[in-house]
Design an enzyme around this catalytic site. Sequence first.
Site, PDB file in Angstrom:
ATOM      1  N   HIS A 265       0.812  -0.951  -0.200  1.00 27.77           N
ATOM      2  CA  HIS A 265       0.008  -0.196  -0.020  1.00 27.77           C
ATOM      3  C   HIS A 265       0.953   1.191  -0.121  1.00 27.77           C
ATOM      4  O   HIS A 265       1.663   1.425  -0.761  1.00 27.77           O
ATOM      5  CB  HIS A 265      -0.971   0.063   1.181  1.00 27.77           C
ATOM      6  CG  HIS A 265      -2.215   0.907   1.233  1.00 27.77           C
ATOM      7  ND1 HIS A 265      -2.644   1.498   0.132  1.00 27.77           N
ATOM      8  CD2 HIS A 265      -3.160   0.891   2.304  1.00 27.77           C
ATOM      9  CE1 HIS A 265      -3.595   2.370   0.721  1.00 27.77           C
ATOM     10  NE2 HIS A 265      -3.958   1.997   1.833  1.00 27.77           N
ATOM     11  N   HIS A 306      -1.715  -2.365  -9.524  1.00 28.44           N
ATOM     12  CA  HIS A 306      -2.716  -1.641  -8.587  1.00 28.44           C
ATOM     13  C   HIS A 306      -4.052  -2.576  -8.862  1.00 28.44           C
ATOM     14  O   HIS A 306      -4.414  -3.191  -9.720  1.00 28.44           O
ATOM     15  CB  HIS A 306      -3.311  -0.202  -9.297  1.00 28.44           C
ATOM     16  CG  HIS A 306      -3.812   0.621  -8.346  1.00 28.44           C
ATOM     17  ND1 HIS A 306      -5.043   0.291  -7.786  1.00 28.44           N
ATOM     18  CD2 HIS A 306      -3.482   1.469  -7.157  1.00 28.44           C
ATOM     19  CE1 HIS A 306      -5.358   1.175  -6.811  1.00 28.44           C
ATOM     20  NE2 HIS A 306      -4.420   1.903  -6.383  1.00 28.44           N
ATOM     21  N   ASP A 363       2.703   5.728  -6.456  1.00 33.44           N
ATOM     22  CA  ASP A 363       4.162   5.740  -5.800  1.00 33.44           C
ATOM     23  C   ASP A 363       5.133   5.673  -6.803  1.00 33.44           C
ATOM     24  O   ASP A 363       6.429   5.711  -6.137  1.00 33.44           O
ATOM     25  CB  ASP A 363       4.114   4.501  -4.906  1.00 33.44           C
ATOM     26  CG  ASP A 363       3.079   4.523  -3.860  1.00 33.44           C
ATOM     27  OD1 ASP A 363       2.968   5.761  -3.135  1.00 33.44           O
ATOM     28  OD2 ASP A 363       2.612   3.687  -3.319  1.00 33.44           O
TER      29      ASP A 363
HETATM   30  N1  ACO Z   1       5.563  -6.756 -10.136  1.00 30.35           N
HETATM   31  C1  ACO Z   1       5.588  -8.268 -10.738  1.00 30.35           C
HETATM   32  N2  ACO Z   1       4.210  -8.861 -10.823  1.00 30.35           N
HETATM   33  C2  ACO Z   1       3.423  -8.148 -10.285  1.00 30.35           C
HETATM   34  C3  ACO Z   1       3.248  -6.787  -9.535  1.00 30.35           C
HETATM   35  C4  ACO Z   1       4.452  -6.441  -9.490  1.00 30.35           C
HETATM   36  N3  ACO Z   1       4.622  -5.201  -9.043  1.00 30.35           N
HETATM   37  N4  ACO Z   1       1.988  -6.489  -9.188  1.00 30.35           N
HETATM   38  C5  ACO Z   1       1.182  -7.628  -9.665  1.00 30.35           C
HETATM   39  N5  ACO Z   1       1.963  -8.601 -10.121  1.00 30.35           N
HETATM   40  C6  ACO Z   1       1.474  -9.896 -10.738  1.00 30.35           C
HETATM   41  C7  ACO Z   1       1.190 -11.051  -9.771  1.00 30.35           C
HETATM   42  O1  ACO Z   1       2.255 -11.750  -9.429  1.00 30.35           O
HETATM   43  C8  ACO Z   1      -0.110 -11.772 -10.327  1.00 30.35           C
HETATM   44  O2  ACO Z   1       0.348 -12.533 -11.437  1.00 30.35           O
HETATM   45  P1  ACO Z   1      -0.162 -14.069 -11.582  1.00 30.35           P
HETATM   46  O3  ACO Z   1      -1.690 -13.684 -12.107  1.00 30.35           O
HETATM   47  O4  ACO Z   1       0.742 -14.708 -12.664  1.00 30.35           O
HETATM   48  O5  ACO Z   1      -0.082 -14.759 -10.277  1.00 30.35           O
HETATM   49  C9  ACO Z   1      -0.832 -10.611 -11.215  1.00 30.35           C
HETATM   50  O6  ACO Z   1       0.104  -9.428 -11.320  1.00 30.35           O
HETATM   51  C10 ACO Z   1      -1.960 -10.015 -10.249  1.00 30.35           C
HETATM   52  O7  ACO Z   1      -1.275  -9.628  -9.027  1.00 30.35           O
HETATM   53  P2  ACO Z   1      -2.180  -9.492  -7.718  1.00 30.35           P
HETATM   54  O8  ACO Z   1      -1.235  -9.557  -6.611  1.00 30.35           O
HETATM   55  O9  ACO Z   1      -3.304 -10.738  -7.709  1.00 30.35           O
HETATM   56  O10 ACO Z   1      -3.000  -8.021  -7.743  1.00 30.35           O
HETATM   57  P3  ACO Z   1      -3.553  -7.327  -6.700  1.00 30.35           P
HETATM   58  O11 ACO Z   1      -4.704  -6.545  -7.372  1.00 30.35           O
HETATM   59  O12 ACO Z   1      -3.986  -7.969  -5.462  1.00 30.35           O
HETATM   60  O13 ACO Z   1      -2.174  -6.419  -6.124  1.00 30.35           O
HETATM   61  C11 ACO Z   1      -0.769  -4.657  -5.580  1.00 30.35           C
HETATM   62  C12 ACO Z   1      -2.125  -5.120  -6.225  1.00 30.35           C
HETATM   63  C13 ACO Z   1      -0.643  -5.016  -4.123  1.00 30.35           C
HETATM   64  C14 ACO Z   1      -0.679  -3.307  -5.827  1.00 30.35           C
HETATM   65  C15 ACO Z   1       0.375  -5.326  -6.412  1.00 30.35           C
HETATM   66  O14 ACO Z   1       0.041  -5.111  -7.689  1.00 30.35           O
HETATM   67  C16 ACO Z   1       1.761  -4.888  -6.020  1.00 30.35           C
HETATM   68  O15 ACO Z   1       2.393  -5.572  -4.953  1.00 30.35           O
HETATM   69  N6  ACO Z   1       2.374  -4.042  -6.424  1.00 30.35           N
HETATM   70  C17 ACO Z   1       3.934  -3.727  -6.014  1.00 30.35           C
HETATM   71  C18 ACO Z   1       3.631  -2.621  -4.702  1.00 30.35           C
HETATM   72  C19 ACO Z   1       3.057  -1.337  -4.840  1.00 30.35           C
HETATM   73  O16 ACO Z   1       3.282  -0.624  -5.755  1.00 30.35           O
HETATM   74  N7  ACO Z   1       2.127  -1.019  -4.310  1.00 30.35           N
HETATM   75  C20 ACO Z   1       1.525   0.387  -4.194  1.00 30.35           C
HETATM   76  C21 ACO Z   1       0.069   0.343  -4.724  1.00 30.35           C
HETATM   77  S1  ACO Z   1      -0.570   1.772  -4.755  1.00 30.35           S
HETATM   78  C22 ACO Z   1      -0.965   2.370  -3.452  1.00 30.35           C
HETATM   79  O17 ACO Z   1      -1.422   1.911  -2.452  1.00 30.35           O
HETATM   80  C23 ACO Z   1      -1.073   3.836  -2.994  1.00 30.35           C
END
Ligand code: ACO
Length: 428
Positions: A265, A306, A363
């Site tokens: 987050h 996201h 971010d």
């Molecule tokens: N890098 C690589 N792979 C990713 C990333 C990433 N940053 N984000 C998601 N994925 C992949 C996952 O591994 C998953 O792959 P799969 O379908 O082959 O298993 C797919 O994309 C979907 O990911 P989920 O984790 O199911 O997506 P969710 O909606 O639950 O998560 C989140 C969203 C937590 C923001 C995620 O994208 C992440 O961890 N990003 C990096 C952290 C980040 O930047 N957070 C800030 C968010 S914005 C905010 O809060 C202000």
Amino acid sequence: MSEFAKLSLPNGKEINLNIKKATIGQDVIDISPLFKETGMFTFDPGFLSTASCESKITYIDGDKGILNHGGYSIEDLAKKAEYLEVAYLLLNRDLPNFEQYQKFCQNIKNNMLVHEQISILFRGFPRKAHPMAIMVGAVASLSAFYHESMDVASPQGRMDVVYKIIAKMPTLAAMAYKYSIGEPIIYPQDNLGFAENFLHMLFAKPTSSHKVSSTLARAMEMIFVLHADHEQNASTSTVRLAGSSGANPFACIGAGISSLWGPAHGGANEEVIEMLQEINSFERIPEFIKRAKDKNDPFRLMGFGHRVYKNYDPRASVLKKACDEVLGELGIKDPLLDIAIELEKIALNDDYFVSRKLFPNVDFYSGIIYKALGIPTNLFTVIFAIARSAGWISQWKEMIEDPAFKIGRPRQLYTGENKRDFVEIKNR
Ligand code: ACO
């Protein structure tokens, strides 16, 4: 005319579930009578398909990359509005006129000082403590100072909480920073703007006068606007859930700050800079892209992806442009920005990221601006928390004022052991 969704159960029973209409965006199937009618719950870990409340504050269309507060686009607000105007908008669902705004700003100014006793509280923390850890404690501790005098049952009492939260967050954040570097606390000043005041409290010293540059103040004001609210995200839902039991709202904001801190987050902005610093050169980008795609490696590209935006995060577009402007105006050339742009270009042309709709989020670029403004890395998420306090407290107020509000109490799917007899420890 009401619309219904028909649900057929394995026992042949059929029930009609009312469809509630959204002004724009997704309608919802009202499943609240489901348990009473069928004896079953719904199952939705991570709330992928569940609306937890009705709200008029913020609208997001993740597929189109749209973010609006009270109908006003984030692009317009970031360009034209001050943070406190947006805070007023979130609270009142309308922009203030001149008199309303003057009064609102004055009420915020009147509440910027914190009780002197709180500075003693700071001394209990280790100097090396992360400022977010201090913020969790310091903001929640306001509940100890304002519990008895608070009257959340009256509109004026609720506004008193609102003013205190929005006004005291920057003061507490600056105090946390000054404490961590061993400098004396700088008090807020009535004659400065909201963002300007925060930067003054961060960087001024009692030994000399300090003028905050207008470029810095404008950039910080815009960053506050961009982070002010984002509907039912993890931290906001935490504030609502904590508040739904009637808990002290200052303690609820403390819970929201805890939730925001996580790297999935608001904690991501700090991790983006650490990641870019670790990458350090164009040559190493493919290695990190490979790691992000490797399912056996927990590494993720920080600042990418996201839950809601499956198109570009509109806040990231505004920030990317602002990044160029701020760095240009300050005459700073940051090699991390070049690495970020190259990383984004490569990721956006890679099938792994394209097929999963992983775009830079808010971010990804905010950390580079913070760095240019001279903000230390461990304060990045604290700045997010200051800005989001307007959203948290608006959402808390909306919930408290909803006559239909109930304590939040999710259900579960139990998959543990069935009933069994207790076995004495000597026989286990
Ligand atoms: N890098 C690589 N792979 C990713 C990333 C990433 N940053 N984000 C998601 N994925 C992949 C996952 O591994 C998953 O792959 P799969 O379908 O082959 O298993 C797919 O994309 C979907 O990911 P989920 O984790 O199911 O997506 P969710 O909606 O639950 O998560 C989140 C969203 C937590 C923001 C995620 O994208 C992440 O961890 N990003 C990096 C952290 C980040 O930047 N957070 C800030 C968010 S914005 C905010 O809060 C202000």
